[in-house]
Design a protein around this motif. Structure first.
Motif, mmCIF file in Angstrom:
data_model
loop_
_atom_site.group_PDB
_atom_site.id
_atom_site.type_symbol
_atom_site.label_atom_id
_atom_site.label_comp_id
_atom_site.label_asym_id
_atom_site.label_seq_id
_atom_site.Cartn_x
_atom_site.Cartn_y
_atom_site.Cartn_z
ATOM 1 N N LEU A 87 0.847 -1.182 0.000
ATOM 2 C CA LEU A 87 0.000 0.000 0.000
ATOM 3 C C LEU A 87 0.885 1.234 0.000
ATOM 4 O O LEU A 87 1.934 1.254 0.663
ATOM 5 C CB LEU A 87 -0.901 0.017 1.228
ATOM 6 N N GLN A 112 1.434 5.437 0.512
ATOM 7 C CA GLN A 112 0.927 6.600 1.245
ATOM 8 C C GLN A 112 1.825 7.799 0.991
ATOM 9 O O GLN A 112 3.048 7.703 1.085
ATOM 10 C CB GLN A 112 0.884 6.310 2.749
ATOM 11 N N ARG A 169 -0.122 7.318 10.584
ATOM 12 C CA ARG A 169 0.690 6.184 10.160
ATOM 13 C C ARG A 169 0.973 5.226 11.314
ATOM 14 O O ARG A 169 0.925 4.006 11.151
ATOM 15 C CB ARG A 169 2.002 6.687 9.558
ATOM 16 N N ALA A 210 -2.045 3.038 11.930
ATOM 17 C CA ALA A 210 -2.209 2.037 10.870
ATOM 18 C C ALA A 210 -1.177 0.922 11.010
ATOM 19 O O ALA A 210 -1.507 -0.268 10.894
ATOM 20 C CB ALA A 210 -2.087 2.703 9.504
ATOM 21 N N LEU A 224 3.384 -1.132 4.111
ATOM 22 C CA LEU A 224 2.979 0.250 3.921
ATOM 23 C C LEU A 224 4.205 1.070 3.546
ATOM 24 O O LEU A 224 5.124 1.228 4.344
ATOM 25 C CB LEU A 224 2.335 0.810 5.194
ATOM 26 N N SER A 270 5.498 4.635 2.711
ATOM 27 C CA SER A 270 5.056 6.011 2.949
ATOM 28 C C SER A 270 6.118 7.012 2.526
ATOM 29 O O SER A 270 7.299 6.842 2.831
ATOM 30 C CB SER A 270 4.751 6.231 4.433
ATOM 31 N N PHE A 319 -3.330 4.708 0.329
ATOM 32 C CA PHE A 319 -3.906 4.607 1.675
ATOM 33 C C PHE A 319 -3.489 5.799 2.524
ATOM 34 O O PHE A 319 -2.320 6.205 2.508
ATOM 35 C CB PHE A 319 -3.414 3.319 2.343
ATOM 36 N N GLY A 320 -4.446 6.367 3.262
ATOM 37 C CA GLY A 320 -4.122 7.309 4.325
ATOM 38 C C GLY A 320 -3.460 8.593 3.896
ATOM 39 O O GLY A 320 -2.593 9.108 4.612
ATOM 40 N N ILE A 332 -7.814 4.774 -0.238
ATOM 41 C CA ILE A 332 -8.557 4.338 0.946
ATOM 42 C C ILE A 332 -8.330 5.284 2.117
ATOM 43 O O ILE A 332 -7.192 5.599 2.466
ATOM 44 C CB ILE A 332 -8.139 2.906 1.360
ATOM 45 N N ALA A 346 -8.808 2.809 9.872
ATOM 46 C CA ALA A 346 -8.641 2.738 8.419
ATOM 47 C C ALA A 346 -7.929 1.455 8.012
ATOM 48 O O ALA A 346 -8.274 0.815 7.006
ATOM 49 C CB ALA A 346 -7.859 3.955 7.926
ATOM 50 N N ALA A 347 -6.941 1.061 8.796
ATOM 51 C CA ALA A 347 -6.226 -0.186 8.510
ATOM 52 C C ALA A 347 -7.161 -1.386 8.664
ATOM 53 O O ALA A 347 -7.117 -2.323 7.850
ATOM 54 C CB ALA A 347 -5.019 -0.315 9.439
ATOM 55 N N THR A 399 -9.403 -1.549 5.647
ATOM 56 C CA THR A 399 -8.631 -1.988 4.484
ATOM 57 C C THR A 399 -8.404 -3.486 4.514
ATOM 58 O O THR A 399 -8.566 -4.181 3.498
ATOM 59 C CB THR A 399 -7.291 -1.240 4.435
#
Length: 386
Positions: A41, A43, A59, A62, A82, A84, A111-112, A134, A324-325, A328
């Motif tokens: 994912l 970010q 973060r 998540a 993740l 980022s 994501f995020g 997401i 949110a995580a 997802t």
């Protein structure tokens, strides 16, 4: 302050331009990074700079949940990663980061993301690439109307938050309401919501003033509000400007009730002010109280944050990242052992009444707005943390 020990500073690479100072972060996996055994994912969020606490807290929440899913074997045997990148709440940098995530890193979904102007900058790319985005950390209407097939919102809209705040102010006898808004897509969306909410009560703002993104130059706005004899102020800005405005208002002797939308970042706002400066400031929240362990998901969040960090810092933004995580991961589970982006989208749209543990999410093919949850909180002279 969030635990920043996990930040890995990367040296600038040729062709990165302004991304040269980016912070790239990934969830460490216990298995080698193989495309067939992981779901990546992407970010882009503010992880440094004036608004850096927002992205960092989101973060951390998540990662606490993703780490637990990986510890239990991942989703259908695939581990979650993740990736980022830091955009410092700067839209051009967000767009550049996103192109890198999509084109070079080949992420499965986005994501995020943090902020309205930053998300606005990448919407055309999201739509042309048909890549799911997401749970962005924004309640802006542009992600809700018109319908965005690739965008799935966890949180409610800023307009619903502002409706709740204006209802409270009117019930409290505070009818002389001013609006101070950030001079960008986020602030202008909040201004529209404020005008609409006030109009429902037959009111107009006694003053409106704008402040620049991440600026602490709020003296002019404070003077306008004070000169209008406002007894309440709707603040549509991130925490650097909101904290500065609060100090300026207090310095001028104002007793107006300050009310902030959730994006301000409660922990960051509180950390930016002295105790006596913060006391009484209102903040709308779009997730449950992070210290209320009677809510099952909050208890789970605290447990996994403690597992992830030696000295965890609980807060509304990190709890939102945690939720949110969870949303997802549930979508990935429903998408099956060989997920595609389209299967993932279809799976998310089956969440007609998903209970994440005291926080309900409802999505459908024509409704990508997961929650309508709003609560009002007020800062005290003491911190909420136990």
């Amino acid at each position: 302050m969030p635990n920043r020990c996990s930040l890995l500073k990367l040296r600038p690479k040729a062709g990165w331009g302004r991304v040269g100072t980016a912070v790239a972060l990934a969830l460490t996996l216990s298995l080698p990074a193989l495309a067939s055994t992981e779901i990546v994912l992407g970010q882009s969020a503010a992880l440094s700079g004036p608004s850096g606490m927002l992205g960092s807290e989101y973060r951390e929440g998540a990662l606490a949940y993703f780490a637990e899913v990986n510890r239990q074997g991942g989703v259908h045997g695939k581990r979650l990663k993740l990736l980022s990148l830091d955009d410092r709440y700067d839209p051009p940098l967000t767009l550049r980061n996103t192109k890198q995530l999509v084109e070079r890193d080949k992420v499965f979904a986005l994501f995020g993301y943090v902020g309205t102007p930053t998300v606005k900058a990448v919407l055309p790319l999201v739509e042309t690439q048909k890549i799911p985005l997401i749970a962005p950390l924004t309640g802006a209407q542009l992600l809700r109307q018109p319908h965005r097939p690739m965008v799935f919102n966890l949180r409610t809209s800023y307009h619903m938050e502002i409706d709740r705040m204006v209802d409270y102010l009117v019930r409290s006898g505070r009818h002389r309401v001013a609006v101070v808004f950030q001079n960008d897509a986020f602030g202008k969306d909040g201004l529209k919501g404020s005008l609409k909410a006030l109009r429902r009560h037959g009111l107009k703002p006694v003053a409106t003033a704008s402040v620049e993104r991440n600026s602490n130059q709020t003296g002019g706005a404070a003077s306008m509000v004070q000169n209008a004899n406002a007894n309440a102020v709707l603040v549509i800005a991130a925490y650097p400007s909101s904290a500065s405005l609060s100090r300026e208002m207090r310095r001028r002797g104002s007793t107006a009730q300050l009310m902030n939308v959730s994006f301000v970042g409660t922990s960051a706002l509180r950390a930016s002010l002295q105790s006596h400066e913060a006391s009484g400031i209102g903040v709308a929240q779009v997730v449950p109280f992070p210290w209320n362990e009677r809510v099952p998901v909050v208890k789970e969040y605290q447990k996994l944050m403690r597992r992830q960090q030696a000295k965890p810092q609980f807060g509304f933004i990190s709890l939102e990242g945690f939720l949110a995580a969870k949303m997802t991961v549930e979508g990935l589970r429903r998408a099956g052992p060989a997920p595609t982006r389209q299967r993932f989208v279809t799976a998310l749209e089956t969440m007609r009444d998903l209970d994440l543990g005291g926080y309900r999410v409802q999505l459908g093919p024509q409704d990508h707005n997961g929650s309508s949850f709003v609560e009002l909180t007020f800062l005290g002279s003491q911190r909420w943390e136990p």
